[in-house]
Design an enzyme around this catalytic site. Structure first.
Site, PDB file in Angstrom:
ATOM      1  N   ASN A 150       0.791  -1.241   0.000  1.00 40.31           N
ATOM      2  CA  ASN A 150       0.000   0.000   0.000  1.00 40.31           C
ATOM      3  C   ASN A 150       0.820   1.287   0.000  1.00 40.31           C
ATOM      4  O   ASN A 150       0.439   2.254  -0.631  1.00 40.31           O
ATOM      5  CB  ASN A 150      -1.047  -0.011   1.113  1.00 40.31           C
ATOM      6  CG  ASN A 150      -0.449  -0.221   2.459  1.00 40.31           C
ATOM      7  OD1 ASN A 150       0.637  -0.797   2.579  1.00 40.31           O
ATOM      8  ND2 ASN A 150      -1.111   0.236   3.488  1.00 40.31           N
ATOM      9  N   GLU A 248       3.495  -4.804  12.464  1.00 39.16           N
ATOM     10  CA  GLU A 248       2.604  -3.671  12.157  1.00 39.16           C
ATOM     11  C   GLU A 248       1.487  -4.246  11.302  1.00 39.16           C
ATOM     12  O   GLU A 248       1.676  -4.488  10.107  1.00 39.16           O
ATOM     13  CB  GLU A 248       3.360  -2.595  11.381  1.00 39.16           C
ATOM     14  CG  GLU A 248       4.474  -1.921  12.154  1.00 39.16           C
ATOM     15  CD  GLU A 248       3.973  -0.935  13.182  1.00 39.16           C
ATOM     16  OE1 GLU A 248       2.749  -0.824  13.399  1.00 39.16           O
ATOM     17  OE2 GLU A 248       4.827  -0.267  13.794  1.00 39.16           O
ATOM     18  N   CYS A 282      -3.355   1.203   6.743  1.00 39.27           N
ATOM     19  CA  CYS A 282      -3.640   0.407   7.945  1.00 39.27           C
ATOM     20  C   CYS A 282      -4.373   1.232   9.001  1.00 39.27           C
ATOM     21  O   CYS A 282      -5.214   0.715   9.724  1.00 39.27           O
ATOM     22  CB  CYS A 282      -2.346  -0.135   8.506  1.00 39.27           C
ATOM     23  SG  CYS A 282      -1.100   1.146   8.674  1.00 39.27           S
ATOM     24  N   GLU A 454       7.293   1.405  15.214  1.00 40.06           N
ATOM     25  CA  GLU A 454       8.120   2.047  14.204  1.00 40.06           C
ATOM     26  C   GLU A 454       8.090   3.542  14.500  1.00 40.06           C
ATOM     27  O   GLU A 454       7.271   4.016  15.263  1.00 40.06           O
ATOM     28  CB  GLU A 454       7.583   1.774  12.790  1.00 40.06           C
ATOM     29  CG  GLU A 454       7.596   0.300  12.386  1.00 40.06           C
ATOM     30  CD  GLU A 454       8.981  -0.270  12.099  1.00 40.06           C
ATOM     31  OE1 GLU A 454       9.992   0.413  12.384  1.00 40.06           O
ATOM     32  OE2 GLU A 454       9.043  -1.406  11.616  1.00 40.06           O
TER      33      GLU A 454
HETATM   34  P1  NAD Z   1       0.129  -9.339   3.411  1.00 38.15           P
HETATM   35  O1  NAD Z   1       0.214  -9.738   4.821  1.00 38.15           O
HETATM   36  O2  NAD Z   1      -0.589 -10.211   2.471  1.00 38.15           O
HETATM   37  O3  NAD Z   1       1.591  -9.173   2.786  1.00 38.15           O
HETATM   38  C1  NAD Z   1       2.573  -8.338   3.381  1.00 38.15           C
HETATM   39  C2  NAD Z   1       3.947  -8.841   2.988  1.00 38.15           C
HETATM   40  O4  NAD Z   1       4.136 -10.144   3.545  1.00 38.15           O
HETATM   41  C3  NAD Z   1       4.160  -8.992   1.479  1.00 38.15           C
HETATM   42  O5  NAD Z   1       5.491  -8.657   1.168  1.00 38.15           O
HETATM   43  C4  NAD Z   1       3.918 -10.473   1.271  1.00 38.15           C
HETATM   44  O6  NAD Z   1       4.560 -10.992   0.121  1.00 38.15           O
HETATM   45  C5  NAD Z   1       4.511 -11.063   2.541  1.00 38.15           C
HETATM   46  N1  NAD Z   1       4.005 -12.374   2.905  1.00 38.15           N
HETATM   47  C6  NAD Z   1       2.833 -12.951   2.515  1.00 38.15           C
HETATM   48  N2  NAD Z   1       2.737 -14.201   3.043  1.00 38.15           N
HETATM   49  C7  NAD Z   1       3.859 -14.400   3.780  1.00 38.15           C
HETATM   50  C8  NAD Z   1       4.331 -15.485   4.573  1.00 38.15           C
HETATM   51  N3  NAD Z   1       3.631 -16.588   4.704  1.00 38.15           N
HETATM   52  N4  NAD Z   1       5.503 -15.344   5.216  1.00 38.15           N
HETATM   53  C9  NAD Z   1       6.216 -14.201   5.119  1.00 38.15           C
HETATM   54  N5  NAD Z   1       5.833 -13.151   4.354  1.00 38.15           N
HETATM   55  C10 NAD Z   1       4.662 -13.237   3.699  1.00 38.15           C
HETATM   56  O7  NAD Z   1      -0.443  -7.875   3.431  1.00 38.15           O
HETATM   57  P2  NAD Z   1      -0.888  -6.999   2.196  1.00 38.15           P
HETATM   58  O8  NAD Z   1      -2.161  -7.572   1.697  1.00 38.15           O
HETATM   59  O9  NAD Z   1       0.268  -6.832   1.257  1.00 38.15           O
HETATM   60  O10 NAD Z   1      -1.130  -5.592   2.904  1.00 38.15           O
HETATM   61  C11 NAD Z   1      -2.319  -5.249   3.494  1.00 38.15           C
HETATM   62  C12 NAD Z   1      -2.273  -5.442   4.986  1.00 38.15           C
HETATM   63  O11 NAD Z   1      -1.169  -4.766   5.550  1.00 38.15           O
HETATM   64  C13 NAD Z   1      -3.480  -4.854   5.668  1.00 38.15           C
HETATM   65  O12 NAD Z   1      -3.970  -5.742   6.653  1.00 38.15           O
HETATM   66  C14 NAD Z   1      -2.951  -3.601   6.330  1.00 38.15           C
HETATM   67  O13 NAD Z   1      -3.684  -3.155   7.425  1.00 38.15           O
HETATM   68  C15 NAD Z   1      -1.582  -4.010   6.688  1.00 38.15           C
HETATM   69  N6  NAD Z   1      -0.722  -2.842   6.862  1.00 38.15           N
HETATM   70  C16 NAD Z   1      -0.320  -2.482   8.125  1.00 38.15           C
HETATM   71  C17 NAD Z   1       0.453  -1.343   8.318  1.00 38.15           C
HETATM   72  C18 NAD Z   1       0.893  -0.912   9.696  1.00 38.15           C
HETATM   73  O14 NAD Z   1       1.822  -0.112   9.799  1.00 38.15           O
HETATM   74  N7  NAD Z   1       0.279  -1.370  10.767  1.00 38.15           N
HETATM   75  C19 NAD Z   1       0.826  -0.588   7.229  1.00 38.15           C
HETATM   76  C20 NAD Z   1       0.400  -0.974   5.970  1.00 38.15           C
HETATM   77  C21 NAD Z   1      -0.369  -2.116   5.799  1.00 38.15           C
END
Ligand code: NAD
Length: 476
Positions: A150, A248, A282, A454
């Site tokens: 995002n 996060e 998020c 962070e």
């Molecule tokens: P996601 O969890 O699907 O993926 C995040 C990252 O993790 C990607 O690089 C992905 O390739 C990797 N990943 C996926 N499966 C994995 C595994 N089994 N082991 C290790 N790594 C793996 O998230 P998304 O769909 O890319 O992003 C959206 C989510 O991120 C939302 O829930 C959002 O709230 C959250 N988010 C949180 C913050 C925060 O600071 N709290 C910021 C931005 C997004």
């Protein structure tokens, strides 16, 4: 695979050990996106070894020099804002102005932490005359940084800048759909003079590359930004390794508006809270609690302001097809639950947007806090509005959530604002404006929104550990 984006390992762009690639989709048109190398555990191993080999030199570099290098990265990010923003918008479909702001924010992380390289310092402890005891804040070693799609470059910088400032080396993995700018960051870091191996990027899918980073024995900490289920999965692997994590995760943040607030401004902020980056933030404010006496007129103002935001203009697309489909599923869920779409609740039908992953910014009324549309993170521009009668009820409703990332309070009564802000179970609370963001403000979650922090000085502590050293003195 000619032209595919490559990993960045040990100071150079390198292909995968096995040569697979993935072709992405342009989220604004549905056309062809970037072709990206997909790595495996073998590439993670190469990167982790390079990071380990570079760790000693980086940690023992004079801190002023480390700071100079990080500041140089910040300057280069600023100098390349236009091209980086264009690449970010190409991957994500987000409006160029938003990408530019995120790149400038990424530069700020490097500028801020460049100035704090001396900060992770220790103490001298006064214990006994025959003992000289002191503490050291040491880097952890190789840090894995796994980021979502995002805010790709911004979030990579958010974790990498403090990790590097504290003397760690990094293996980063961006989301496979938005890899361009994290690789650009590695190239820029090299051009700024960062020694090879200090900052590495391995591209690929989560289950292969992400998991390999968390499992790799040379990786001593992982900073993960992403969804709750993946954070939990990483947590299970980390438990076996006793590996420290910063998680996060997601949110369903509450915004509380009392009748005495500046309602015109509060309505503008309430809309900004759930539509920025098309709701793919998020800390989006996606639950709006409004005092019942003004509930109708305030909802009308929010709906009117939401209708002025046009998909494809002020509001970009969902960044992935999967996310676009997820948001449409939530439209169906909300309908089945009996919520009323005051605006939106569908994909736009303008011919110019056909093929892109757009949804209409959506406001639901007739919602109760137990409905799925009020409890689950949609990660799109979707708001639920719920009335309340008393301050206690507002706080109870806001806290009745598995998440606890951010919160907002709008009121002219400063005492009430502080009471509510302190009662909210959230890592950051905004009073009378939504989402004051600054590199100096620690950022993180309560409950399922994660742990660790962070940003700010706080983040530096999450990238170091403390060692106590005692020296027996004689002759006293
Ligand atoms: P996601 O969890 O699907 O993926 C995040 C990252 O993790 C990607 O690089 C992905 O390739 C990797 N990943 C996926 N499966 C994995 C595994 N089994 N082991 C290790 N790594 C793996 O998230 P998304 O769909 O890319 O992003 C959206 C989510 O991120 C939302 O829930 C959002 O709230 C959250 N988010 C949180 C913050 C925060 O600071 N709290 C910021 C931005 C997004």
């Amino acid at each position: 695979m000619t032209g595919a984006l490559l990993h960045w390992i040990d100071g150079a762009a390198v292909p995968s050990a096995d040569g697979t690639t993935r072709v992405g989709t342009d989220p604004a048109t549905g056309g062809r996106g970037a072709e990206v190398t997909l790595g495996t555990a073998a590439d993670v191993d190469r990167a982790a070894r390079a990071a380990r080999a570079a760790a000693h030199g980086w940690r023992h570099l004079a801190s002023a020099e480390r700071g100079r290098l990080l500041a140089a990265i910040g300057r280069r990010l600023l100098a390349e804002t236009d091209t980086l923003a264009a690449a970010e918008s190409a991957d994500t479909g987000k409006p160029l102005a938003l990408s530019r702001a995120e790149i400038q924010g990424a530069a700020e992380y490097f500028e801020f932490y460049a100035a704090l390289v001396n900060l992770p310092a220790g103490d001298v402890l006064d214990i006994r005359p025959d003992l000289h005891v002191y503490t050291l804040r040491e880097p952890l070693g190789v840090v894995g940084v796994i980021t979502p799609w995002n805010l790709p470059l911004n979030q990579a910088a958010r974790a990498c800048a403090p990790a590097l400032a504290a003397g760690n080396t990094v293996v980063a993995k961006p989301a496979e759909s938005t890899s361009r700018t994290t690789v650009a960051l590695a190239r820029i870091a090299g051009e700024a003079g960062l020694p090879p191996g200090v900052f590495n990027v391995v591209l690929g899918r989560g289950p292969e590359v992400g998991t390999a980073i968390v499992r790799h024995p040379l990786v001593r900490k992982v900073a993960f930004t992403g969804s709750v289920p993946v954070g939990q999965e990483i947590g299970r692997i980390a438990a076996d390794r006793v590996l420290p994590l910063t998680l996060e995760l997601g949110g369903k943040s509450a915004n509380i508006v009392f009748a005495d607030a500046d309602l015109e401004f509060a309505a503008t902020e309430a809309v900004r809270a759930f539509t920025t980056n098309a709701g793919q933030v998020c800390s989006s404010g996606t639950r709006l609690f409004v005092e019942r006496t003004i509930h109708k007129e305030f909802t009308a103002a929010v709906v009117a302001a939401t209708r002025r935001l046009r998909p494809g203009q002020e509001v970009g697309p969902m960044i992935t097809r999967g996310q676009w489909e997820t948001v449409q599923q939530y439209f169906k869920i909300a309908e089945q639950e009996g919520a009323t779409a005051e605006t939106g609740g569908r994909v736009p039908d303008e011919p110019g947007l056909a093929g892109g992953f757009f949804v209409e910014p959506t406001v639901y009324s007739g919602v109760t806090n137990d409905m799925r549309i009020a409890r689950e993170e949609v990660f799109g521009p979707v708001l639920v509005v719920i009335p309340f009668d008393t301050e206690d009820e507002a706080v109870a409703l806001a806290n009745d959530s598995e998440f606890g990332l951010a919160g907002g309070v709008f009121t002219a009564d400063i005492s009430r604002a502080v009471r509510v802000a302190e009662a909210l179970e959230a890592g950051q609370v905004y009073i009378n404006s939504w989402s004051t963001q600054s590199v100096q403000m620690p950022f993180g979650g309560h409950k399922n929104s994660g742990y660790g922090r962070e940003k700010g000085i706080e983040a530096l502590h999450h990238y170091t550990h403390v060692k106590s050293i005692s020296i027996r003195l004689t002759g006293r």
